[in-house]
Motif scaffolding. Sequence first.
Motif, mmCIF file in Angstrom:
data_model
loop_
_atom_site.group_PDB
_atom_site.id
_atom_site.type_symbol
_atom_site.label_atom_id
_atom_site.label_comp_id
_atom_site.label_asym_id
_atom_site.label_seq_id
_atom_site.Cartn_x
_atom_site.Cartn_y
_atom_site.Cartn_z
ATOM 1 N N UNK A 200 -24.700 20.899 55.564
ATOM 2 C CA UNK A 200 -24.132 21.920 54.697
ATOM 3 C C UNK A 200 -25.247 22.808 54.150
ATOM 4 N N UNK A 201 -24.863 23.991 53.712
ATOM 5 C CA UNK A 201 -25.779 24.785 52.905
ATOM 6 C C UNK A 201 -25.728 24.197 51.509
ATOM 7 N N UNK A 202 -26.797 23.543 51.134
ATOM 8 C CA UNK A 202 -26.813 22.758 49.903
ATOM 9 C C UNK A 202 -27.400 23.598 48.780
ATOM 10 N N UNK A 203 -26.568 23.904 47.808
ATOM 11 C CA UNK A 203 -27.011 24.600 46.607
ATOM 12 C C UNK A 203 -27.035 23.568 45.488
ATOM 13 N N UNK A 204 -28.197 23.079 45.217
ATOM 14 C CA UNK A 204 -28.313 21.963 44.294
ATOM 15 C C UNK A 204 -28.404 22.451 42.856
ATOM 16 N N UNK A 205 -27.518 21.932 42.035
ATOM 17 C CA UNK A 205 -27.618 22.128 40.590
ATOM 18 C C UNK A 205 -28.368 20.920 40.058
ATOM 19 N N UNK A 206 -29.551 21.150 39.557
ATOM 20 C CA UNK A 206 -30.400 20.020 39.198
ATOM 21 C C UNK A 206 -30.016 19.372 37.876
ATOM 22 N N UNK A 207 -29.183 20.031 37.068
ATOM 23 C CA UNK A 207 -28.825 19.504 35.750
ATOM 24 C C UNK A 207 -27.311 19.487 35.594
ATOM 25 N N UNK A 208 -26.793 18.355 35.146
ATOM 26 C CA UNK A 208 -25.380 18.212 34.797
ATOM 27 C C UNK A 208 -25.289 17.508 33.447
ATOM 28 N N UNK A 209 -24.195 17.749 32.735
ATOM 29 C CA UNK A 209 -24.024 17.097 31.442
ATOM 30 C C UNK A 209 -22.549 16.863 31.153
ATOM 31 N N UNK A 210 -22.287 15.900 30.281
ATOM 32 C CA UNK A 210 -20.928 15.607 29.820
ATOM 33 C C UNK A 210 -21.036 14.700 28.594
ATOM 34 N N UNK A 211 -19.904 14.526 27.924
ATOM 35 C CA UNK A 211 -19.837 13.582 26.817
ATOM 36 C C UNK A 211 -19.335 12.250 27.349
ATOM 37 N N UNK A 212 -20.050 11.173 27.039
ATOM 38 C CA UNK A 212 -19.616 9.828 27.431
ATOM 39 C C UNK A 212 -18.594 9.281 26.453
ATOM 40 N N UNK A 213 -18.772 9.598 25.197
ATOM 41 C CA UNK A 213 -17.910 9.159 24.108
ATOM 42 C C UNK A 213 -18.189 10.093 22.939
ATOM 43 N N UNK A 214 -17.346 10.124 21.934
ATOM 44 C CA UNK A 214 -17.600 11.013 20.805
ATOM 45 C C UNK A 214 -18.994 10.799 20.221
ATOM 46 N N UNK A 215 -19.820 11.843 20.263
ATOM 47 C CA UNK A 215 -21.165 11.785 19.717
ATOM 48 C C UNK A 215 -22.236 11.339 20.691
ATOM 49 N N UNK A 216 -21.853 10.896 21.877
ATOM 50 C CA UNK A 216 -22.815 10.353 22.835
ATOM 51 C C UNK A 216 -22.816 11.204 24.106
ATOM 52 N N UNK A 217 -23.950 11.849 24.359
ATOM 53 C CA UNK A 217 -24.051 12.765 25.488
ATOM 54 C C UNK A 217 -24.733 12.142 26.694
ATOM 55 N N UNK A 218 -24.520 12.791 27.829
ATOM 56 C CA UNK A 218 -25.082 12.351 29.106
ATOM 57 C C UNK A 218 -25.726 13.546 29.770
ATOM 58 N N UNK A 219 -27.007 13.414 30.136
ATOM 59 C CA UNK A 219 -27.757 14.473 30.805
ATOM 60 C C UNK A 219 -28.293 13.933 32.117
#
Length: 448
Positions: A200-219
Amino acid sequence: MTASQSRSPRLTVRHVLALSMALMIGAFTLPSPASAQQSTQQSSQPPADNDALPVEDVQTFAEVFERIKRAYVDEVDDTTLMRNAMRGMLGELDPHSTYLDKEAFQALRETTEGEFSGVGIEVGMQDGQLTIISPLDGTPAARAGLQAQDRILLINDTPTESLSLQEAVDMMRGKAGEELQLTILRDGEDTPRKVTLTRETIQTESVKHKMLAPGYGYLRISQFQSRTGEQARDAIAALREESKGKLSGLVLDLRNNPGGVLGSAVDVADLFLDNGLIVYTEGRLPDSDMRFTASSQTIAPDVPMVVLINGGSASAAEIVAGALQDQQRAVLMGTESFGKGSVQQVLPLPNGDGLKLTTALYYTPDGRSIQAQGIAPDVDVVRGRLEVAEGNGFDIRESDLENHLRNINGEADPEPQGASLAESDYQLGEALNLLRALNVLPRAQGGN
């Protein structure tokens, strides 16, 4: 007779090519005046004595070259022989130094900038075997379940033991839509498996984020590209906004991150440190000795952190993990990292090719070189799955019932983040549990 006169005749490195051309009876084409002038300018400093080469070695090189030209079963042109000689010089130094032709040089630039055509795996030589360092997130390799430390035995029908690292990479690159078959052997398995991937033509996004739980983030940082530091800063700002300005904890996921740009690793570490050393490098040349320190302007200097690492975390990922560990800024969790503690410079050449050369070793703030050793986590958590035991049929809660009444306080239904997170990603689930414990501990100590 002086000491220098008593030695056998020797030539400096800058004269080797000229002598080789004289000895090879016209086998080479003489360089243009422009290239000769450039070579002279680059060699304006007088060479050190240990940069000299014996005439006998140059004569041997010339004889080997001439015999190949005259007697090899197939005719080989001068350019191919010279490039093979240069690849050989670099290939015997270490696994990361290599001569890059135009295509390979362009491919490396594309990878650094975040777009290329292939299957999405970082590979290296380990114990003489082509080995996956890490699959890149969201790529054909990752979707097919390829893992760090998988050994690649065949690329299509070609045994990898006969290939150099660069030849293997070239074979796996190709046009989007074309199929590639890899035969891999995984630790603990006796039978190789065949995996068919579609490039595939790979367009890599090197950073992703989301909330795991209220107040706790994921990077999540999958690799370090030129803009990774800026993207990570934006992601943390978004997590702060989503948590209404208060982050109780953050998981920084560097698992299967093969590394990348040194400067971006420094930028990411600086997001969490407001002072002190991040990393320093030492090499033979003066400009290889560098020190990188944290600035006082930091977006997240006090958020409790857990950093996830594993055997696919390498190079720039280890720089970040090592800095945060030495500065006691974060708890490292997972398994031991890959152990690539060297720095490469990518140097363009006048003919459009490139040279990737190991020029220094890097050291963590406490002076640790992790070369061929890796970084040990503070908390060992191996990869696994939580298997939920079958109950007696009464595992359903009120919140699982359709049209159930909501809590009178108006709170949203809790997301299924406990067992479900541990089931899908056991290490991440344990990281979240540790962050919660770190937040409970100060309150418990304050009550004593």
